[in-house]
Motif scaffolding. Structure first.
Motif, PDB file in Angstrom:
ATOM      1  N   VAL A 183      -6.358  21.095  -6.634  1.00  0.00           N
ATOM      2  CA  VAL A 183      -5.340  21.425  -5.362  1.00  0.00           C
ATOM      3  C   VAL A 183      -6.221  20.698  -4.258  1.00  0.00           C
ATOM      4  N   ILE A 184      -6.130  19.884  -3.493  1.00  0.00           N
ATOM      5  CA  ILE A 184      -6.872  19.166  -2.358  1.00  0.00           C
ATOM      6  C   ILE A 184      -6.051  19.667  -1.263  1.00  0.00           C
ATOM      7  N   LEU A 185      -6.903  20.347  -0.201  1.00  0.00           N
ATOM      8  CA  LEU A 185      -6.595  20.547   1.118  1.00  0.00           C
ATOM      9  C   LEU A 185      -7.101  19.393   1.868  1.00  0.00           C
ATOM     10  N   VAL A 186      -6.104  18.957   2.821  1.00  0.00           N
ATOM     11  CA  VAL A 186      -6.095  17.974   3.646  1.00  0.00           C
ATOM     12  C   VAL A 186      -5.862  18.467   4.962  1.00  0.00           C
ATOM     13  N   THR A 187      -6.631  18.124   5.872  1.00  0.00           N
ATOM     14  CA  THR A 187      -6.202  18.183   7.469  1.00  0.00           C
ATOM     15  C   THR A 187      -6.001  17.060   7.859  1.00  0.00           C
ATOM     16  N   GLY A 188      -5.136  16.807   8.839  1.00  0.00           N
ATOM     17  CA  GLY A 188      -4.721  15.532   9.349  1.00  0.00           C
ATOM     18  C   GLY A 188      -4.163  14.308   8.534  1.00  0.00           C
ATOM     19  N   GLY A 189      -3.765  14.812   7.387  1.00  0.00           N
ATOM     20  CA  GLY A 189      -3.888  13.878   6.275  1.00  0.00           C
ATOM     21  C   GLY A 189      -2.133  13.466   5.913  1.00  0.00           C
ATOM     22  N   ALA A 190      -1.445  14.028   6.649  1.00  0.00           N
ATOM     23  CA  ALA A 190      -0.029  13.380   6.639  1.00  0.00           C
ATOM     24  C   ALA A 190       0.455  11.963   7.391  1.00  0.00           C
ATOM     25  N   ARG A 191      -0.483  11.616   8.359  1.00  0.00           N
ATOM     26  CA  ARG A 191      -0.213  10.516   8.936  1.00  0.00           C
ATOM     27  C   ARG A 191      -1.484   9.700   9.166  1.00  0.00           C
ATOM     28  N   GLY A 192      -1.235   8.286   9.443  1.00  0.00           N
ATOM     29  CA  GLY A 192      -2.319   7.405   9.615  1.00  0.00           C
ATOM     30  C   GLY A 192      -3.184   6.980   8.649  1.00  0.00           C
ATOM     31  N   VAL A 193      -4.380   6.966   8.802  1.00  0.00           N
ATOM     32  CA  VAL A 193      -5.361   6.306   7.551  1.00  0.00           C
ATOM     33  C   VAL A 193      -5.617   7.372   6.507  1.00  0.00           C
ATOM     34  N   THR A 194      -5.818   8.555   7.027  1.00  0.00           N
ATOM     35  CA  THR A 194      -5.988   9.814   6.011  1.00  0.00           C
ATOM     36  C   THR A 194      -5.059   9.803   5.046  1.00  0.00           C
ATOM     37  N   ALA A 195      -3.723   9.289   5.570  1.00  0.00           N
ATOM     38  CA  ALA A 195      -2.763   9.626   4.422  1.00  0.00           C
ATOM     39  C   ALA A 195      -2.740   8.240   3.446  1.00  0.00           C
ATOM     40  N   ASP A 196      -3.235   7.364   3.977  1.00  0.00           N
ATOM     41  CA  ASP A 196      -3.152   6.207   3.160  1.00  0.00           C
ATOM     42  C   ASP A 196      -4.299   6.437   1.929  1.00  0.00           C
ATOM     43  N   CYS A 197      -5.491   7.116   2.390  1.00  0.00           N
ATOM     44  CA  CYS A 197      -6.562   7.536   1.438  1.00  0.00           C
ATOM     45  C   CYS A 197      -6.103   8.386   0.451  1.00  0.00           C
ATOM     46  N   VAL A 198      -5.458   9.399   0.875  1.00  0.00           N
ATOM     47  CA  VAL A 198      -4.635  10.442   0.038  1.00  0.00           C
ATOM     48  C   VAL A 198      -3.622   9.719  -0.961  1.00  0.00           C
ATOM     49  N   ILE A 199      -2.909   8.971  -0.616  1.00  0.00           N
ATOM     50  CA  ILE A 199      -2.003   8.351  -1.385  1.00  0.00           C
ATOM     51  C   ILE A 199      -2.961   7.885  -2.306  1.00  0.00           C
ATOM     52  N   GLU A 200      -3.825   6.999  -2.325  1.00  0.00           N
ATOM     53  CA  GLU A 200      -4.523   6.501  -3.435  1.00  0.00           C
ATOM     54  C   GLU A 200      -5.278   7.280  -4.322  1.00  0.00           C
ATOM     55  N   LEU A 201      -5.833   8.417  -3.597  1.00  0.00           N
ATOM     56  CA  LEU A 201      -6.320   9.277  -4.684  1.00  0.00           C
ATOM     57  C   LEU A 201      -5.315  10.216  -5.449  1.00  0.00           C
ATOM     58  N   ALA A 202      -4.079  10.326  -4.863  1.00  0.00           N
ATOM     59  CA  ALA A 202      -3.112  10.673  -5.854  1.00  0.00           C
ATOM     60  C   ALA A 202      -2.806   9.816  -6.904  1.00  0.00           C
ATOM     61  N   ARG A 203      -2.740   8.567  -6.584  1.00  0.00           N
ATOM     62  CA  ARG A 203      -2.314   7.505  -7.624  1.00  0.00           C
ATOM     63  C   ARG A 203      -3.784   7.571  -8.754  1.00  0.00           C
TER      64      ARG A 203
END
Length: 458
Positions: A183-203
């Motif tokens: 379970v990864i907690l992400v702040t500021g992660g639903a938009r912008g470049v943080t979101a791009d990074c999280v999507i790749e980590l999910a993949r």
């Protein structure tokens, strides 16, 4: 010799604690300098030593240092001079204790060097706790006499240290470092470049993600054409309002359009994480509010399980030159990044996390005119990564000093400016891959990364 010090008819040691300054002032005067301790610059000195990083309370030292520098900024802009900033993060820029919170002044020094190009600006990290006051004063005097123009240097019982960047190829992913149960907690992660990074980590991992952000998910009005163009959306909203007889101001239209686009981007991120093989939940939360954060963390643990990773990507800008910078602007920038991090650390057992990633900025590493507060906040993140790593050496803990991405905060105007300056933008896919490579490198991941056209560690 640090340029400008021997020639200075007066050097002011600026500190809120005049008594603590005495060993340093005595050692410098004994070395032939003309030094006087003051609580604020008088405007009479051609060289300043800002000692807030040694003496000011942690909660105010960064604001205090900016206020002192702001008062003389017009002089340094026009005429140059010599400016020395001091901090104590252990003398190696790699603190293993609470001094990490005091580590932002190197970001201020690098910004000052950008805004005062005719000045000599240096930052010295001196381990006063390790040396003791008298020996620290002696080593500082020696550094000012022999250290030359090195923009940053560290002094500790281990010796003199000058930070340098080194080229890096990130190690291969560590299989099984993160997986579907994490379970990864992400702040500021639903938009912008943080979101791009999280999507790749999910993949790559199929992990579960709890995304925290200040924005609500505003539902898209029925019948309103879908678009990601803000101008087109304002026009459609204005047309819809006119048809219903609603009177709406341009400011209200702008606010409504941005809320809709924000909500649409959050929904897109959630869908993209699910499509990539992960699971995502979004909780509107101000991470700098401890009570709101506590409630959100309780909800996450109930729904998803214990948190095993943290990605801290929250951040805002309030760009102004040092001579214009206000305490309110500093507080606004420090809010999500630093006050938010304090709240997170107080409510998470970071020693049990498998990964901690901070989204820092090259503004911290190299300075950027107008971004003193942003550089300081991100430099604190860099120092905090070292502290957390010292307590959890087997985890992937890193602070990534990102250069500008081709997306996120970089609009067409900034993109053209960067192209004119010859600054390469980080393609979204390359940045997201570098992030996932770092996280999945496990304990082998460097504590500080500088990510631009090249990847380096410090």
């Amino acid at each position: 010799m640090t340029p400008g010090l021997r020639e200075a008819s007066l050097i002011e040691w600026v500190t809120p604690d005049l008594a603590a300054a005495q060993p340093f002032v005595a050692a410098l005067n004994a070395s032939g300098f003309q030094v006087s301790a003051v609580t604020a610059p008088t405007g009479k000195a051609s060289a300043l030593i800002l000692a807030h990083g040694l003496a000011s309370p942690r909660e105010t030292l960064h604001t205090d240092a900016v206020a002192a520098l702001k008062s003389v900024a017009p002089h340094f802009e026009a005429h140059g001079g010599t400016l020395i900033l001091l901090q104590d993060t252990g003398g190696l820029f790699q603190p293993h204790d609470h001094r990490a919170w005091r580590g932002g002044l190197s970001g201020l020094a690098r910004t000052a060097a950008r805004e005062f190009p005719a000045a000599t600006v240096r930052l010295i990290d001196i381990d006063t706790a390790g040396f003791g006051a008298d020996l620290a004063a002696s080593h500082l005097a020696e550094e000012l006499l022999t250290g030359g123009t090195a923009p940053t240097a560290g002094l500790s019982p281990a010796g003199r240290y000058v930070p340098q960047d080194t080229g890096l190829t990130l190690p291969r992913n560590q299989p099984g470092h993160l997986g579907p149960k994490d379970v990864i907690l992400v702040t500021g992660g639903a938009r912008g470049v943080t979101a791009d990074c999280v999507i790749e980590l999910a993949r790559r991992t199929g992990a579960r993600f709890a995304l925290l952000g200040r924005s609500e998910i505003t539902p898209w009005p029925e019948g309103l054409p879908q678009t990601t163009d803000e101008k087109a959306l304002r026009g459609a909203l204005a047309k819809a309002a006119k048809e219903t007889g609603e009177k709406v101001t341009p400011a209200a239209l702008n606010q409504r359009a941005r809320a809709l686009l924000s909500g649409a981007e959050i929904r897109h991120t959630l869908d993209a994480i699910a499509h990539a093989g992960g699971e995502a939940h979004y909780i509107p939360t101000d991470v700098s509010d401890p009570a709101a954060l506590g409630a959100a963390l309780g909800d996450i643990r109930t729904r998803l399980g214990e948190i095993t990773g943290l990605v801290h990507g929250a951040g805002v800008l309030a760009d102004k030159l040092i001579r214009e910078k206000t305490p309110e602007q500093i507080a606004r920038v420090f809010g999500p990044k630093i006050t938010g991090l304090e709240a997170l650390i107080s409510q998470l057992d970071t020693s049990q996390l498998k990964t901690v990633v901070f989204f820092s900025s090259v503004a911290a590493r190299y300075g950027n005119a107008g971004q003193a507060d942003y550089a300081m906040a991100n430099e604190i993140l860099n120092r905090m990564a070292w502290w957390l790593k010292s307590a959890n050496p087997t985890a992937a803990i890193t602070s990534i000093n990102w250069g500008p991405w081709d997306g996120g905060m970089v609009d067409d105007g900034l993109r053209a400016k960067f192209a004119e300056l010859g600054v390469s933008l980080i393609p979204k896919a390359a940045g997201a891959n570098a992030f996932a490579d770092a996280v999945l490198a496990g304990a082998a991941c460097p504590v500080e990364l500088v990510a631009g056209a090249e990847i380096a560690h410090v």
